[in-house]
Design a protein around this motif. Structure first.
Motif, PDB file in Angstrom:
ATOM      1  N   ARG A 542       0.678  -1.088   0.114  1.00 24.22           N
ATOM      2  CA  ARG A 542       0.015  -0.169   0.034  1.00 24.22           C
ATOM      3  C   ARG A 542       0.774   1.239  -0.013  1.00 24.22           C
ATOM      4  N   SER A 543       1.984   1.328  -0.900  1.00 25.15           N
ATOM      5  CA  SER A 543       2.725   2.454  -0.846  1.00 25.15           C
ATOM      6  C   SER A 543       3.223   2.641  -2.352  1.00 25.15           C
ATOM      7  N   VAL A 544       3.928   3.737  -2.922  1.00 23.10           N
ATOM      8  CA  VAL A 544       4.246   4.070  -4.126  1.00 23.10           C
ATOM      9  C   VAL A 544       5.844   4.083  -3.916  1.00 23.10           C
ATOM     10  N   LEU A 545       6.497   4.512  -2.839  1.00 24.58           N
ATOM     11  CA  LEU A 545       7.718   4.818  -2.981  1.00 24.58           C
ATOM     12  C   LEU A 545       8.613   3.213  -2.493  1.00 24.58           C
ATOM     13  N   VAL A 546       7.950   2.526  -1.607  1.00 24.19           N
ATOM     14  CA  VAL A 546       8.641   1.178  -1.173  1.00 24.19           C
ATOM     15  C   VAL A 546       8.761   0.276  -2.686  1.00 24.19           C
ATOM     16  N   PRO A 547       7.694   0.129  -3.564  1.00 22.56           N
ATOM     17  CA  PRO A 547       7.739  -0.585  -4.542  1.00 22.56           C
ATOM     18  C   PRO A 547       8.859   0.040  -5.709  1.00 22.56           C
ATOM     19  N   LEU A 548       8.812   1.312  -5.640  1.00 26.47           N
ATOM     20  CA  LEU A 548       9.750   1.955  -6.379  1.00 26.47           C
ATOM     21  C   LEU A 548      11.211   1.616  -6.165  1.00 26.47           C
ATOM     22  N   LYS A 549      11.394   1.874  -4.850  1.00 26.21           N
ATOM     23  CA  LYS A 549      12.806   1.383  -4.003  1.00 26.21           C
ATOM     24  C   LYS A 549      13.273  -0.131  -4.426  1.00 26.21           C
ATOM     25  N   ALA A 550      12.259  -0.832  -4.229  1.00 26.47           N
ATOM     26  CA  ALA A 550      12.478  -2.519  -4.580  1.00 26.47           C
ATOM     27  C   ALA A 550      12.586  -2.646  -6.001  1.00 26.47           C
ATOM     28  N   ALA A 551      12.117  -2.170  -6.923  1.00 26.15           N
ATOM     29  CA  ALA A 551      12.310  -2.374  -8.320  1.00 26.15           C
ATOM     30  C   ALA A 551      13.748  -1.781  -8.834  1.00 26.15           C
ATOM     31  N   LEU A 552      14.123  -0.640  -8.558  1.00 25.08           N
ATOM     32  CA  LEU A 552      15.335  -0.014  -8.694  1.00 25.08           C
ATOM     33  C   LEU A 552      16.450  -0.827  -7.957  1.00 25.08           C
ATOM     34  N   GLY A 553      16.236  -1.436  -6.927  1.00 20.82           N
ATOM     35  CA  GLY A 553      17.378  -2.119  -6.214  1.00 20.82           C
ATOM     36  C   GLY A 553      17.460  -3.466  -7.065  1.00 20.82           C
ATOM     37  N   PHE A 554      16.065  -4.053  -7.492  1.00 26.91           N
ATOM     38  CA  PHE A 554      16.441  -5.316  -8.369  1.00 26.91           C
ATOM     39  C   PHE A 554      17.108  -4.923  -9.596  1.00 26.91           C
TER      40      PHE A 554
END
Length: 744
Positions: A542-554
């Motif tokens: 339920r967040s926008v920044l957490v998925p963005l951080k996860a995708a960039l980290g991947f």
């Protein structure tokens, strides 16, 4: 979802004998199917939409007597020092070998005498016999292979050096003793993590059952579906790794629920309802990424993806049903002596390693973030020099006869002799076919990098000709690739002048087209996978920044892993340590395959670590404290899971097959970067810097997105849990629970 899984977990625990019997029956059934299955026929290597494939199809249509996908072999003879292959005694030995090859098997289509076709080197030191077969390499019988090996034995006794190359000697790759070492390391890590042999053995046992069913099913279906040996090895590699990890997460949560004082059946239900939800989500991401390989539209890659995805599905089902059933058989022994003693003798819990590390990151978030990003950035630098191709016999171990034959041909005839190009000229639309073919031959002869061009061979109808072109350089070199492109460019001009179509095929051209198709598909596939990761994680957190951080980290971990692969397999750094005997281009399908697999594994760690943080934040903890809570509960398990997965993947580095070795190394190093650098360092540092903003979601988007309840929040409300474990609801033991969770 959590409620359904809660009921499933309780059912599996309660009816454990029935559930275990079903899985044992499935294992026996699949094993029987594999044992009784016939040897797999060839899965023809096709690349739809490429010029090499069109030429291949045209050959099968216009030259019906030629088995275009038939196996081939080259028996290479080298004369002793001071002698020549044209000497009468040596010539007699080769002629005898030619005769035995012709009569050795009814699967032989043709045997070319080197003295009549000019297959003797200029200095006379080397000669080779070209053997063509009516069937593919996978369909050759053991008797045919034995006849091929025996053909040169008499010549060897006469003093000649004899080696055999070609795909006729294709064998199932061996993974070596290091695979067993990988499983052993996994067992040791589990024992250390749980402090109980029973708890440690359970994930191993269930994972082996799941992999046994998956690989046996693949073996049983290999013939009708055209699956090769590499497919089952990769399915085993991935299935074993995720199978152990998924069971590990369920067992860890079960122990935590027991430590909070719950009954065993209730604990099993809650473990499957909470950790099981994350297992389903993590497994789904791996399956989607693997099945998504079908968008590349290369059958062999699609089959690998579907087979591996099937094994992952089995691993998820095993974790949700067989694991709680086995927990029922294990009893209280799953806790271990120390855990049971800690529950009976309350002592103040000390901060574990995860807690101390999280507090350090909170104190120095900027430094940790910079160290992680710069470190991975430096490792990723070699990826800018990535060259893709497919390994040839030059990448085989120097101890193999295929590699020695490759080297003898290179020394005697030039490196390009190991990768001849086959030019197909379609003269059906040409007014003067023979003139057009002569023009093609003359044009190719003048191309830089071409060593020799054989006379054209027409079919019976006279509307198609085959020309063999020998490049000067080895098959996997960029110079040979330039020759292929030059011939195709010249063919476009010839078509406009004469109407004749010029197509380039052969194993080398196929590899070049395959690599190009992989290059073209990499970025779209990467965008698909990262976009999917973003959407799925938005649902979970339920967040926008957490998925963005996860995708960039991947993305960062994948590029860094590619850099490490280039450094080892292309540049040769530490090559001897990993058994790399011949450097060369990186296997074409490896980057895309690695993206697909690592994406799913990265989401595993993201979900299991960050859901604990979100759970704590939702229950009122401040952002920094929520990070510490997440690491206290999840860091040890995620670390154990990552080490296990690295050990299993690294076990395949000992394979004799270059492709399996490269994939094993790439997945092991990618898991290391993603779990220990991205998830354990960069993720908490970014969350610490973002604070409350990390967990915010626009209201309109919150209303739009469905609630998948991965962490089981809805389940806890339904079961009437209180935030205070000492509220008298029958679920006491909060202090003991904290101690057990800190250990898990």
């Amino acid at each position: 979802m959590a409620t359904f899984l809660y009921k499933l977990g309780r059912f599996a625990f309660r009816r454990r004998r029935f559930v275990a019997l079903i899985w044992v029956a499935l294992l026996a059934l699949s094993g029987f199917g594999a044992a009784s299955a016939s040897t797999a026929a060839s899965s023809s290597f096709s690349i739809p939409g490429t010029e090499a494939q069109r030429a291949f199809d045209l050959l099968e249509q216009r030259f019906p007597g030629v088995s275009a996908d038939g196996a081939t072999a080259r028996v290479v003879f080298k004369a002793p020092e001071g002698q020549k292959m044209t000497d009468p005694e040596n010539k007699a030995q080769v002629t005898k070998a030619v005769g035995s090859l012709k009569s050795g098997s009814d699967q032989v289509a043709s045997v070319a005498d080197p003295y009549t076709v000019g297959a003797v080197s200029k200095n006379g030191s080397t000669a080779y016999v070209a053997v063509s077969y009516k069937v593919s390499a996978m369909e050759l019988t053991d008797e045919t292979r034995d006849a091929l090996k025996d053909a040169g034995h008499a010549a060897q006794k006469g003093g000649l050096t004899v080696e055999i190359g070609g795909d006729a000697l294709l064998v199932i790759p061996e993974t070596g003793a290091t695979e067993v070492i990988g499983v052993t390391v996994a067992a040791v890590v589990l024992v250390i993590t749980f402090g109980s042999l029973v708890a440690a053995g359970l994930p191993l046992l269930t994972a082996l059952i799941g992999v046994g069913i998956g690989v046996s099913t693949i073996t049983a279906l290999a013939n009708p579906l055209g699956l090769d040996s590499t497919t089952s090895i990769l399915a085993m590699m991935i299935g074993l790794a995720v199978g152990i990890d998924y069971a590990l997460f369920i067992v860890s949560r079960y122990r935590a629920e027991l430590a909070e004082g719950r009954e065993r059946e209730e604990a099993a239900g809650r473990a499957v309802g909470t950790a099981g939800s994350a297992v389903v989500f993590a497994g789904l991401t791996v399956v989607i990424a693997l099945v998504g390989l079908a968008v590349v539209n290369i059958p062999i890659l699609t089959k690998m993806g579907f087979a591996a995805a099937g094994t992952v599905v089995i691993a998820v089902l095993v974790a949700l049903t067989l694991v709680p059933a086995m927990l029922g058989f294990a009893g209280k022994r799953v806790m271990g002596r120390k855990a049971r003693k800690a529950a009976s003798e309350p002592v103040e819990a000390k901060p574990n390693m995860g807690t101390r590390w999280a507090r350090f990151v909170l104190r120095k978030p900027v430094w940790v973030l910079l160290a992680g990003v710069i470190g991975l950035g430096v490792v990723a630098v070699p990826a800018t020099s990535l060259e893709m191709g497919l390994p040839d016999e030059g990448s085989q171990p120097t101890s193999s006869t295929q590699r020695r034959a490759y080297d003898l041909l290179s020394d005697g005839f030039g490196p390009g002799f190991n990768g001849p190009l086959l030019v197909v000229v379609d003269t059906a639309d040409s007014s003067d076919g023979k003139t057009a073919v002569k023009q093609v031959t003359d044009e190719i002869s003048g191309i830089r990098g071409v060593a020799a061009v054989t006379p054209a061979q027409f079919n019976k109808a006279g509307d198609t000709a085959m020309i063999t072109v020998i490049p000067k350089d080895r098959p996997s070199s960029t110079e040979t690739e330039d020759v292929v492109h030059a011939i195709r460019d010249a063919g476009a001009d010839i078509k406009s002048d004469t109407g004749a179509k010029v197509l380039v095929t052969g194993a080398t051209a196929m590899n070049i087209d395959f690599s190009q198709k992989m290059n073209d598909a990499l970025l779209p596939y990467l965008a698909l996978v990262v976009g999917l990761a973003f959407l799925l994680l938005m649902l979970v957190f339920r967040s926008v920044l957490v998925p963005l951080k996860a995708a960039l980290g991947f993305l960062l971990s994948v590029v860094a892993a590619l850099g490490a692969v280039v450094a080892v397999f292309q540049w040769g750094w530490l090559g001897s340590l990993f058994g790399v005997e011949q450097t060369g281009p990186i296997m074409s399908m490896m980057p895309i395959f690695m993206v697909g697999v690592v994406f799913g594994l990265a989401m595993d760690y993201e979900v299991f670590l960050v859901t604990r943080m979100r759970e704590a934040y939702v229950h009122g903890e401040k952002p920094g404290q929520a990070i510490v809570t997440g690491f206290r509960h999840g860091a040890r398990v995620v670390t154990a899971a990552a080490v296990i997965m690295m050990a299993v993947f690294a076990g395949f580095i000992g394979s004799t097959e270059q492709m399996v070795k490269m994939i094993g190394f790439s997945l092991a190093i990618a898991v290391f970067f993603d779990a220990f650098v991205v998830r354990m360092a960069i993720v908490p540092a970014v969350l610490a810097l973002l604070g409350d903003r990390a967990w915010s979601l626009p209201r309109w988007l919150d209303r739009l997105l469905p609630n998948v309840d991965v962490e089981g929040e809805g389940l806890r409300k339904q079961l009437g849990d209180s935030t205070d474990p000492q509220d008298g609801s029958g679920h006491g033991g909060g202090a003991e629970g904290e101690r057990e969770l800190s250990r898990v």
